[in-house]
Every structure is written in structure tokens, then in C-alpha cells.
Design a protein around this motif. Structure first.
Motif, PDB file in Angstrom:
ATOM      1  N   MET A 107      19.237   7.386  51.971  1.00 27.19           N
ATOM      2  CA  MET A 107      19.178   8.415  53.011  1.00 27.19           C
ATOM      3  C   MET A 107      20.553   9.046  53.210  1.00 27.19           C
ATOM      4  O   MET A 107      21.581   8.389  53.076  1.00 27.19           O
ATOM      5  N   LEU A 108      20.548  10.327  53.575  1.00 26.62           N
ATOM      6  CA  LEU A 108      21.813  11.021  53.821  1.00 26.62           C
ATOM      7  C   LEU A 108      22.571  10.380  54.971  1.00 26.62           C
ATOM      8  O   LEU A 108      23.794  10.249  54.920  1.00 26.62           O
ATOM      9  N   ALA A 109      21.851   9.954  56.020  1.00 27.79           N
ATOM     10  CA  ALA A 109      22.511   9.342  57.180  1.00 27.79           C
ATOM     11  C   ALA A 109      23.308   8.114  56.767  1.00 27.79           C
ATOM     12  O   ALA A 109      24.457   7.930  57.179  1.00 27.79           O
ATOM     13  N   SER A 110      22.714   7.263  55.940  1.00 25.42           N
ATOM     14  CA  SER A 110      23.406   6.056  55.490  1.00 25.42           C
ATOM     15  C   SER A 110      24.590   6.403  54.603  1.00 25.42           C
ATOM     16  O   SER A 110      25.651   5.777  54.675  1.00 25.42           O
ATOM     17  N   PHE A 111      24.409   7.419  53.756  1.00 25.67           N
ATOM     18  CA  PHE A 111      25.470   7.838  52.843  1.00 25.67           C
ATOM     19  C   PHE A 111      26.702   8.311  53.614  1.00 25.67           C
ATOM     20  O   PHE A 111      27.831   7.902  53.334  1.00 25.67           O
ATOM     21  N   ILE A 112      26.496   9.171  54.616  1.00 25.98           N
ATOM     22  CA  ILE A 112      27.611   9.689  55.410  1.00 25.98           C
ATOM     23  C   ILE A 112      28.229   8.580  56.252  1.00 25.98           C
ATOM     24  O   ILE A 112      29.451   8.432  56.326  1.00 25.98           O
ATOM     25  N   ALA A 113      27.378   7.774  56.902  1.00 26.35           N
ATOM     26  CA  ALA A 113      27.883   6.715  57.775  1.00 26.35           C
ATOM     27  C   ALA A 113      28.717   5.700  57.003  1.00 26.35           C
ATOM     28  O   ALA A 113      29.688   5.151  57.521  1.00 26.35           O
ATOM     29  N   GLU A 114      28.359   5.454  55.748  1.00 31.83           N
ATOM     30  CA  GLU A 114      29.098   4.487  54.934  1.00 31.83           C
ATOM     31  C   GLU A 114      30.563   4.892  54.805  1.00 31.83           C
ATOM     32  O   GLU A 114      31.464   4.046  54.819  1.00 31.83           O
ATOM     33  N   ASN A 115      30.824   6.196  54.682  1.00 33.26           N
ATOM     34  CA  ASN A 115      32.201   6.679  54.570  1.00 33.26           C
ATOM     35  C   ASN A 115      32.874   6.811  55.930  1.00 33.26           C
ATOM     36  O   ASN A 115      34.019   6.400  56.111  1.00 33.26           O
ATOM     37  N   LEU A 116      32.163   7.382  56.896  1.00 30.24           N
ATOM     38  CA  LEU A 116      32.775   7.659  58.196  1.00 30.24           C
ATOM     39  C   LEU A 116      32.934   6.404  59.048  1.00 30.24           C
ATOM     40  O   LEU A 116      33.601   6.444  60.078  1.00 30.24           O
ATOM     41  N   ARG A 138      44.490   7.572  65.206  1.00 29.96           N
ATOM     42  CA  ARG A 138      43.842   6.324  64.820  1.00 29.96           C
ATOM     43  C   ARG A 138      42.850   5.826  65.868  1.00 29.96           C
ATOM     44  O   ARG A 138      41.736   5.393  65.538  1.00 29.96           O
ATOM     45  N   GLU A 139      43.231   5.858  67.142  1.00 26.42           N
ATOM     46  CA  GLU A 139      42.334   5.351  68.184  1.00 26.42           C
ATOM     47  C   GLU A 139      41.011   6.112  68.182  1.00 26.42           C
ATOM     48  O   GLU A 139      39.931   5.514  68.251  1.00 26.42           O
ATOM     49  N   ALA A 140      41.102   7.445  68.090  1.00 29.54           N
ATOM     50  CA  ALA A 140      39.885   8.257  68.091  1.00 29.54           C
ATOM     51  C   ALA A 140      39.059   8.004  66.833  1.00 29.54           C
ATOM     52  O   ALA A 140      37.825   7.910  66.889  1.00 29.54           O
ATOM     53  N   VAL A 141      39.736   7.891  65.695  1.00 26.54           N
ATOM     54  CA  VAL A 141      39.034   7.669  64.429  1.00 26.54           C
ATOM     55  C   VAL A 141      38.335   6.313  64.436  1.00 26.54           C
ATOM     56  O   VAL A 141      37.192   6.182  63.980  1.00 26.54           O
ATOM     57  N   GLU A 142      38.996   5.290  64.967  1.00 26.01           N
ATOM     58  CA  GLU A 142      38.377   3.962  65.018  1.00 26.01           C
ATOM     59  C   GLU A 142      37.167   3.948  65.947  1.00 26.01           C
ATOM     60  O   GLU A 142      36.167   3.271  65.672  1.00 26.01           O
ATOM     61  N   ALA A 143      37.247   4.698  67.049  1.00 26.25           N
ATOM     62  CA  ALA A 143      36.098   4.783  67.962  1.00 26.25           C
ATOM     63  C   ALA A 143      34.920   5.473  67.271  1.00 26.25           C
ATOM     64  O   ALA A 143      33.765   5.043  67.389  1.00 26.25           O
ATOM     65  N   MET A 144      35.217   6.549  66.538  1.00 21.82           N
ATOM     66  CA  MET A 144      34.167   7.261  65.814  1.00 21.82           C
ATOM     67  C   MET A 144      33.587   6.376  64.709  1.00 21.82           C
ATOM     68  O   MET A 144      32.373   6.333  64.488  1.00 21.82           O
ATOM     69  N   ALA A 145      34.456   5.644  64.006  1.00 23.63           N
ATOM     70  CA  ALA A 145      34.003   4.772  62.920  1.00 23.63           C
ATOM     71  C   ALA A 145      33.067   3.689  63.442  1.00 23.63           C
ATOM     72  O   ALA A 145      32.063   3.350  62.802  1.00 23.63           O
ATOM     73  N   ALA A 146      33.381   3.152  64.622  1.00 19.47           N
ATOM     74  CA  ALA A 146      32.520   2.120  65.213  1.00 19.47           C
ATOM     75  C   ALA A 146      31.127   2.676  65.490  1.00 19.47           C
ATOM     76  O   ALA A 146      30.114   2.001  65.274  1.00 19.47           O
ATOM     77  N   ALA A 147      31.075   3.934  65.947  1.00 19.36           N
ATOM     78  CA  ALA A 147      29.774   4.558  66.218  1.00 19.36           C
ATOM     79  C   ALA A 147      28.999   4.772  64.925  1.00 19.36           C
ATOM     80  O   ALA A 147      27.792   4.501  64.851  1.00 19.36           O
ATOM     81  N   PHE A 148      29.681   5.242  63.884  1.00 17.97           N
ATOM     82  CA  PHE A 148      28.990   5.502  62.621  1.00 17.97           C
ATOM     83  C   PHE A 148      28.554   4.211  61.926  1.00 17.97           C
ATOM     84  O   PHE A 148      27.650   4.235  61.093  1.00 17.97           O
ATOM     85  N   THR A 149      29.169   3.087  62.255  1.00 15.91           N
ATOM     86  CA  THR A 149      28.722   1.808  61.700  1.00 15.91           C
ATOM     87  C   THR A 149      27.290   1.509  62.139  1.00 15.91           C
ATOM     88  O   THR A 149      26.480   0.972  61.380  1.00 15.91           O
ATOM     89  N   GLU A 150      26.978   1.877  63.389  1.00 17.46           N
ATOM     90  CA  GLU A 150      25.640   1.631  63.930  1.00 17.46           C
ATOM     91  C   GLU A 150      24.674   2.778  63.666  1.00 17.46           C
ATOM     92  O   GLU A 150      23.466   2.627  63.845  1.00 17.46           O
ATOM     93  N   PHE A 151      25.195   3.918  63.234  1.00 15.82           N
ATOM     94  CA  PHE A 151      24.396   5.139  63.107  1.00 15.82           C
ATOM     95  C   PHE A 151      23.101   4.953  62.308  1.00 15.82           C
ATOM     96  O   PHE A 151      22.033   5.416  62.740  1.00 15.82           O
ATOM     97  N   PRO A 152      23.124   4.296  61.133  1.00 21.03           N
ATOM     98  CA  PRO A 152      21.882   4.181  60.351  1.00 21.03           C
ATOM     99  C   PRO A 152      20.770   3.412  61.058  1.00 21.03           C
ATOM    100  O   PRO A 152      19.604   3.526  60.683  1.00 21.03           O
ATOM    101  N   PHE A 153      21.132   2.619  62.077  1.00 25.59           N
ATOM    102  CA  PHE A 153      20.139   1.775  62.737  1.00 25.59           C
ATOM    103  C   PHE A 153      19.606   2.396  64.032  1.00 25.59           C
ATOM    104  O   PHE A 153      18.742   1.817  64.687  1.00 25.59           O
ATOM    105  N   TRP A 154      20.130   3.553  64.414  1.00 24.87           N
ATOM    106  CA  TRP A 154      19.675   4.204  65.638  1.00 24.87           C
ATOM    107  C   TRP A 154      18.337   4.903  65.421  1.00 24.87           C
ATOM    108  O   TRP A 154      17.940   5.189  64.288  1.00 24.87           O
TER     109      TRP A 154
END
Length: 256
Positions: free
Chosen positions: A1-10, A101-117
Motif C-alpha cells: 500500500m502507498l500509505a505503508s510505503f510513505i510511512a516507512e520512510n517518514l 529535529r524535535e518536530a521531525v521526531e514528533a512527525m516520525a512517531a506519528a507516521f510509525t503508527e500511520f499504517p495501523f490507523w
């Protein structure tokens, strides 16, 4: 899925920060001139599209209600581009990727869960983040995401327009392109191999009314035919037919 593909990088902060490093290194005077020229080109194209919509309303092809939403979206995009154009006139101070970095890490944490939402949760999140995708007949070839220094500022797309310094839209190439749906073929569409196809043939192949297809080419939803016959009728090439068929398929899947 595209969502998983993007989330894997972000979901990888270092991947996004590396994109920021490349972006900031390219932000020299030459880059600013290129960006300004690109903004001018996009503004001209948007204003021409908006003028074409107005002409279609005057000609009775559409009503004001038909085009209200699209016209509003165009005007909002024009406003954002003009704001960015004005911001380029003020030379910014050098940016440091580590400040993000702080903002990027916060965004990365969200995208880690993104495929499961759920779909609703993803939709709400993407309304805030507003990623952009470059889609061709081969699939997704590039995507970008806005990032700002202040991790508490969620509407990063608005920050880009209101305060470009301290925010950035980071782009990433996708190589090879990520396929979204199977590419259509002439055989699937029930079309013989030949040089040109009429709008009636194309409409039947993608299961749309010829008048609907004609309107979509007029407003830019589908690319228009590059050729006309001696009576001025559209003549679509094989490449144009397959591109429109793909766009139709992507739209049916809810991707466009």
C-alpha cells in the motif's frame, strides 16, 4: 500500500533530516531565482485555469454551484503561492537542519503508527500535514511533506505560507516509481491498435459519457488531445488514451 510505503520512510527521522540538509544546501541565490520562476509559472497556469472556469460558467457549460468548490481551492492556492513569492524577496538567515529535529521526531512517531490507523484517522492527519504527490502513468515519482521548527504547530502547510522561514517543504524522489494501480492496456480497454482514437471511442473505453469526458479535458482534470482532425475534432494518441484511462482508474480507487 502507498500509505505503508510513505510511512516507512517518514517514520525515520534521519531520512527526513537528510532531506532537509539537501534542501538547505540547495538554497542559494540561483535556487531562489529558479523557485521564483517556478512560482510565476504556476501562478500564471492557475489564473488561466480559473479564467477558463469563469468562461465555462458564462458559456453555460457549468453553473456557479458546479465550480464554486474548485474556484475556491484555486484561489486559496494562488494566495499561498503569492505569499511565498513575496517571502522570497526577504533573504532568510541560514537554516540548521538540527533545529528541526524535535518536530521531525514528533512527525516520525506519528507516521510509525500511520499504517495501523483507520481511514478516518488517516484522512484527518493528512488534512493537517498536506503531503503532495507527483503521479505519472508509472506511479508516484516524488512526494513532499511540510516541516516546521515548532512541533506544537500542527498545521505546517499554513506555516509555509504565513512564515516560510522556520518551515520547509521537503521533497523526496521515488525511484523506481511506486505503482498505484495496474497500468491499463489497449486490450483491457477493448481498443484496437491504431494511430488515433476519437473522443467517442475513448469515452466508451473508460465508461464515461463523451460530454463528461469533454468537460473534464476543458477544466484540466484530464489532459486534452494534442491533435485535431480536419473538422477540429479531438484525436487522442495511444499514450494519451492510456494516461486518461489510468487517471480514471486512480479516481475510481479514490487516489485522485
Amino acid at each position: 500500500m502507498l500509505a505503508s510505503f510513505i510511512a516507512e520512510n517518514l517514520s525515520n527521522p534521519d531520512f527526513v533530516l537528510a532531506g532537509l540538509v539537501a534542501l538547505f544546501e540547495s538554497r542559494d541565490g540561483c535556487h531562489v531565482e529558479h523557485e521564483r520562476a517556478d512560482l510565476d509559472r504556476r501562478l500564471v497556469a492557475l489564473k488561466q485555469k480559473k479564467a477558463k472556469l469563469a468562461t465555462l460558467v458564462v458559456d453555460g457549460v457549468f453553473t456557479l454551484e458546479d465550480v464554486a468548490g474548485k474556484a475556491k481551492a484555486m484561489q486559496e492556492e494562488i494566495g499561498q503561492l503569492e505569499a511565498r513569492r513575496e517571502a522570497l524577496a526577504v533573504p532568510p538567515e541560514p537554516e540548521r537542519p538540527e533545529d528541526y529535529r524535535e518536530a521531525v521526531e514528533a512527525m516520525a512517531a506519528a507516521f510509525t503508527e500511520f499504517p495501523f490507523w483507520s481511514k478516518e484517522e488517516r484522512r484527518e492527519f493528512l488534512k493537517i500535514q498536506r503531503p503532495e504527490f507527483w503521479i505519472t502513468t508509472e506511479g508516484v515519482t516524488r512526494y513532499s511533506i511540510p516541516v516546521c521548527k515548532n512541533s506544537s504547530q500542527m498545521d505546517t502547510a499554513s506555516v509555509l505560507a504565513d512564515n516560510p522561514h522556520g518551515s520547509a517543504r521537503v521533497g523526496f524522489e521515488v525511484s523506481p516509481p511506486f505503482p498505484l494501480v495496474p497500468l491499463p492496456t489497449l486490450e483491457e480497454l477493448g481498443l484496437p491498435q491504431k494511430r488515433y482514437y476519437s473522443i467517442t471511442e475513448l469515452a466508451a473505453a473508460i465508461r464515461e459519457h463523451p460530454a463528461t469526458l469533454r468537460r473534464k479535458t476543458l477544466i484540466g482534470q484530464y489532459p486534452d488531445a494534442g491533435c485535431r482532425d480536419e473538422r477540429g475534432r479531438r484525436q487522442f494518441t495511444t499514450e494519451e488514451v492510456l494516461e486518461i484511462a489510468l487517471l480514471r482508474r486512480l479516481s475510481a480507487c479514490g487516489i485522485l
